[in-house]
Design a protein around this motif. Structure first.
Motif, PDB file in Angstrom:
ATOM      1  N   ALA A  41       0.823  -1.209   0.000  1.00 42.06           N
ATOM      2  CA  ALA A  41       0.000   0.000   0.000  1.00 42.06           C
ATOM      3  C   ALA A  41       0.857   1.258   0.000  1.00 42.06           C
ATOM      4  CB  ALA A  41      -0.926   0.003   1.210  1.00 42.06           C
ATOM      5  N   VAL A  42       0.453   2.235  -0.799  1.00 51.06           N
ATOM      6  CA  VAL A  42       1.102   3.545  -0.847  1.00 51.06           C
ATOM      7  C   VAL A  42       0.156   4.606  -0.269  1.00 51.06           C
ATOM      8  CG1 VAL A  42       2.216   5.265  -2.325  1.00 51.06           C
ATOM      9  CG2 VAL A  42       2.364   2.833  -2.903  1.00 51.06           C
ATOM     10  N   TYR A  43      -1.086   4.604  -0.726  1.00 46.53           N
ATOM     11  CA  TYR A  43      -2.133   5.495  -0.213  1.00 46.53           C
ATOM     12  C   TYR A  43      -3.381   4.655   0.045  1.00 46.53           C
ATOM     13  CZ  TYR A  43       0.553   9.533  -1.904  1.00 46.53           C
ATOM     14  OH  TYR A  43       1.533  10.480  -2.129  1.00 46.53           O
ATOM     15  N   LEU A  44      -4.095   5.007   1.099  1.00 50.33           N
ATOM     16  CA  LEU A  44      -5.373   4.362   1.383  1.00 50.33           C
ATOM     17  C   LEU A  44      -6.486   5.410   1.396  1.00 50.33           C
ATOM     18  CD1 LEU A  44      -3.136   2.651   3.375  1.00 50.33           C
ATOM     19  CD2 LEU A  44      -5.179   1.225   3.454  1.00 50.33           C
ATOM     20  N   ARG A  92      -4.786  -2.579   5.125  1.00 54.07           N
ATOM     21  CA  ARG A  92      -3.619  -3.420   5.299  1.00 54.07           C
ATOM     22  C   ARG A  92      -2.470  -2.857   4.471  1.00 54.07           C
ATOM     23  NH1 ARG A  92      -5.101  -8.674   5.140  1.00 54.07           N
ATOM     24  NH2 ARG A  92      -3.016  -9.250   4.468  1.00 54.07           N
ATOM     25  N   THR A  93      -1.240  -3.119   4.960  1.00 54.08           N
ATOM     26  CA  THR A  93      -0.070  -2.569   4.272  1.00 54.08           C
ATOM     27  C   THR A  93       0.387  -3.452   3.125  1.00 54.08           C
ATOM     28  OG1 THR A  93       1.416  -3.667   5.842  1.00 54.08           O
ATOM     29  CG2 THR A  93       0.772  -1.370   6.330  1.00 54.08           C
ATOM     30  N   THR A 317      -7.363  16.044   1.871  1.00 55.32           N
ATOM     31  CA  THR A 317      -6.933  16.117   3.261  1.00 55.32           C
ATOM     32  C   THR A 317      -6.147  14.836   3.534  1.00 55.32           C
ATOM     33  OG1 THR A 317      -8.842  17.440   3.955  1.00 55.32           O
ATOM     34  CG2 THR A 317      -7.662  16.223   5.672  1.00 55.32           C
ATOM     35  N   ILE A 318      -4.824  14.967   3.689  1.00 57.56           N
ATOM     36  CA  ILE A 318      -3.958  13.789   3.806  1.00 57.56           C
ATOM     37  C   ILE A 318      -3.502  13.610   5.255  1.00 57.56           C
ATOM     38  CG2 ILE A 318      -1.767  12.753   3.105  1.00 57.56           C
ATOM     39  CD1 ILE A 318      -2.062  14.073   0.418  1.00 57.56           C
ATOM     40  N   THR A 319      -3.693  12.404   5.769  1.00 59.28           N
ATOM     41  CA  THR A 319      -3.202  12.008   7.087  1.00 59.28           C
ATOM     42  C   THR A 319      -1.983  11.118   6.884  1.00 59.28           C
ATOM     43  OG1 THR A 319      -5.442  12.081   8.024  1.00 59.28           O
ATOM     44  CG2 THR A 319      -3.775  10.820   9.239  1.00 59.28           C
ATOM     45  N   GLU A 320      -0.918  11.399   7.603  1.00 58.34           N
ATOM     46  CA  GLU A 320       0.329  10.636   7.469  1.00 58.34           C
ATOM     47  C   GLU A 320       0.321   9.430   8.407  1.00 58.34           C
ATOM     48  OE1 GLU A 320       3.052  11.247   5.581  1.00 58.34           O
ATOM     49  OE2 GLU A 320       2.594  13.238   4.764  1.00 58.34           O
ATOM     50  N   GLY A 321       0.709   8.275   7.867  1.00 63.58           N
ATOM     51  CA  GLY A 321       0.941   7.108   8.710  1.00 63.58           C
ATOM     52  C   GLY A 321      -0.195   6.107   8.719  1.00 63.58           C
ATOM     53  N   GLY A 339     -12.592  18.152   0.850  1.00 63.74           N
ATOM     54  CA  GLY A 339     -12.240  17.340  -0.299  1.00 63.74           C
ATOM     55  C   GLY A 339     -12.027  15.893   0.092  1.00 63.74           C
ATOM     56  N   LYS A 340     -11.126  15.220  -0.600  1.00 61.44           N
ATOM     57  CA  LYS A 340     -10.921  13.785  -0.426  1.00 61.44           C
ATOM     58  C   LYS A 340     -10.021  13.486   0.755  1.00 61.44           C
ATOM     59  CE  LYS A 340     -11.142   9.456  -1.551  1.00 61.44           C
ATOM     60  NZ  LYS A 340     -11.074   9.058  -0.145  1.00 61.44           N
ATOM     61  N   ALA A 341     -10.442  12.533   1.596  1.00 57.17           N
ATOM     62  CA  ALA A 341      -9.654  12.089   2.742  1.00 57.17           C
ATOM     63  C   ALA A 341      -8.769  10.914   2.325  1.00 57.17           C
ATOM     64  CB  ALA A 341     -10.552  11.679   3.898  1.00 57.17           C
ATOM     65  N   ILE A 342      -7.458  11.046   2.585  1.00 55.63           N
ATOM     66  CA  ILE A 342      -6.469  10.071   2.175  1.00 55.63           C
ATOM     67  C   ILE A 342      -5.519   9.798   3.336  1.00 55.63           C
ATOM     68  CG2 ILE A 342      -4.443   9.713   0.670  1.00 55.63           C
ATOM     69  CD1 ILE A 342      -6.909   9.494  -0.958  1.00 55.63           C
ATOM     70  N   VAL A 343      -5.037   8.569   3.436  1.00 49.67           N
ATOM     71  CA  VAL A 343      -3.960   8.250   4.366  1.00 49.67           C
ATOM     72  C   VAL A 343      -2.737   7.842   3.543  1.00 49.67           C
ATOM     73  CG1 VAL A 343      -3.102   6.620   6.093  1.00 49.67           C
ATOM     74  CG2 VAL A 343      -5.374   7.621   6.335  1.00 49.67           C
ATOM     75  N   LYS A 344      -1.620   8.500   3.806  1.00 54.60           N
ATOM     76  CA  LYS A 344      -0.350   8.163   3.154  1.00 54.60           C
ATOM     77  C   LYS A 344       0.400   7.209   4.063  1.00 54.60           C
ATOM     78  CE  LYS A 344       3.853  10.302   1.261  1.00 54.60           C
ATOM     79  NZ  LYS A 344       4.594  11.579   1.070  1.00 54.60           N
ATOM     80  N   VAL A 345       0.664   6.023   3.537  1.00 56.64           N
ATOM     81  CA  VAL A 345       1.270   4.983   4.365  1.00 56.64           C
ATOM     82  C   VAL A 345       2.645   5.402   4.852  1.00 56.64           C
ATOM     83  CG1 VAL A 345       2.029   2.586   4.433  1.00 56.64           C
ATOM     84  CG2 VAL A 345      -0.054   3.194   3.219  1.00 56.64           C
TER      85      VAL A 345
END
Length: 345
Positions: A41-44, A92-93, A317-321, A339-345
């Motif tokens: 995973a890179v982005y979720l 999952r990663t 809106t990017i959350t880290e981790g 806007g779009k909610a994203i998690v950056k792995v």
């Protein structure tokens, strides 16, 4: 042996999601078989539907969701090492994926990305992914907007709502957005919305009558609840309603409580709107975006063209981790994203 970090669903939701609903575990992954590949995973993606669909899960199952992942090992000709893929692999990663993964109404097959570096990879979870296709098909195919018509969008500052409003402007419509903060309303004005309503501060019924004195022709609904009743009561004859989401009811312990009395005699939360649907002869249609999976590339191509032409703006809106997946979902359901909610792995 490769290990994956995985969030499993361990406690059924009771109202707003909390950290206690999930547990982070490590999982040993088996060696690849022929026709399988290993995705990292890179982005979720973080989406409101996760709260609504999660009760379908059994305790102990992987939390649902999509991701952009890199193929780091492969025994599949279709998915070579180094390629990027969008898949519904969950929280999952790392994931071992068969190239012929079974699909259903809610789980499309993994798709290779034609990635050239011109846009961030995360866009394939937003404007060039599921939310973008949701806005494109859910609005154009169901609402069938005509130039000069009045369009109302609820949940207008989210990934889908903000996109729908901009498509409506491209099609020559007057657009009214409903959102939950002054910050969101201000952003909607900067991307072209004609009028905005802050439902937490404004009287929605009065504000809508002032913004749409001649009534509403199309309503793209992301929230449900009393806002939907208010809008439908002001719709014109032969108006069209695209029912995309019902965020207002997602945190109810029992979905039926959102619309009617239940076995604990909880009073109905939403005033019925069936009479105006009948009298105004409205078209009211709900949808699941994967119905259009075979036309997906049409939406990606058109949305990318609109972005290149400067007609479509996009925000994340990017959350880290990876460990902050629960936090990102909670903040989304609290309306803290733009806007779009994203998690950056």
């Amino acid at each position: 042996m490769m290990k994956a970090k995985v969030f499993i669903y361990v406690h059924p939701f009771e109202g707003m999601p909390t950290e206690e609903n999930f547990r982070l575990i490590e999982e040993d992954l088996p060696p690849l078989k022929d026709g399988e590949f290993l995705a990292e995973a890179v982005y979720l993606s973080v989406d409101p539907y996760m709260r609504a669909y999660a009760p379908r899960l059994k305790v102990g199952e992987t939390m649902i969701g999509s991701q952009v992942a890199k193929v780091i090992e492969s025994k599949s000709i279709q998915f070579p090492i180094g390629s990027y893929v969008v898949g519904v692999f969950g929280w999952r990663t790392h994931t071992v994926v068969p190239e012929n993964l079974p699909v259903s109404q809610f789980t499309p097959p993994p798709v290779l990305i034609s990635y050239d570096g011109s846009v961030p990879l995360s866009y394939y979870l937003g404007v060039l992914g599921m939310p973008g296709a949701t806005a494109y098909f859910g609005f154009l195919d169901i609402c069938k907007p005509k130039p000069g018509e009045t369009v109302v969008v609820s949940g207008a500052a989210g990934a889908v709502g903000s996109h729908v409003g901009q498509i409506a402007k491209i099609k020559g419509c007057k657009v009214i957005g409903i959102a939950g903060s002054d910050q969101k309303c201000q952003w909607l004005k900067t991307i072209g919305f004609d009028f905005v309503i802050n439902y937490k501060k404004d009287n929605v019924e009065q504000a809508l009558r002032a913004a749409a004195p001649n009534g509403v022709d199309c309503y793209f609904d992301n929230v449900g609840g009393e806002i939907t009743t208010t809008v439908i009561n002001q719709m014109n004859r032969f108006g069209r309603v695209s029912c995309c989401g019902a965020i207002a009811s997602y945190n109810d312990n029992t979905p039926a409580k959102a619309i009617a009395s239940y076995n604990d005699n909880t009073p109905a939360k939403v005033t019925t709107f069936l009479l105006p649907v009948i009298l105004q002869e409205l078209e009211f249609k709900g949808f699941v975006i994967y119905t259009w999976r075979n036309k997906w590339n049409e939406a990606v191509k058109r949305n990318q063209e609109w972005m290149t032409e400067g007609k479509l703006q996009y925000q994340e809106t990017i959350t880290e981790g990876f460990e902050n997946m629960p936090k990102a979902l909670i903040q989304l359901m609290q309306g803290k994203n733009v806007g779009k909610a994203i998690v950056k792995v």
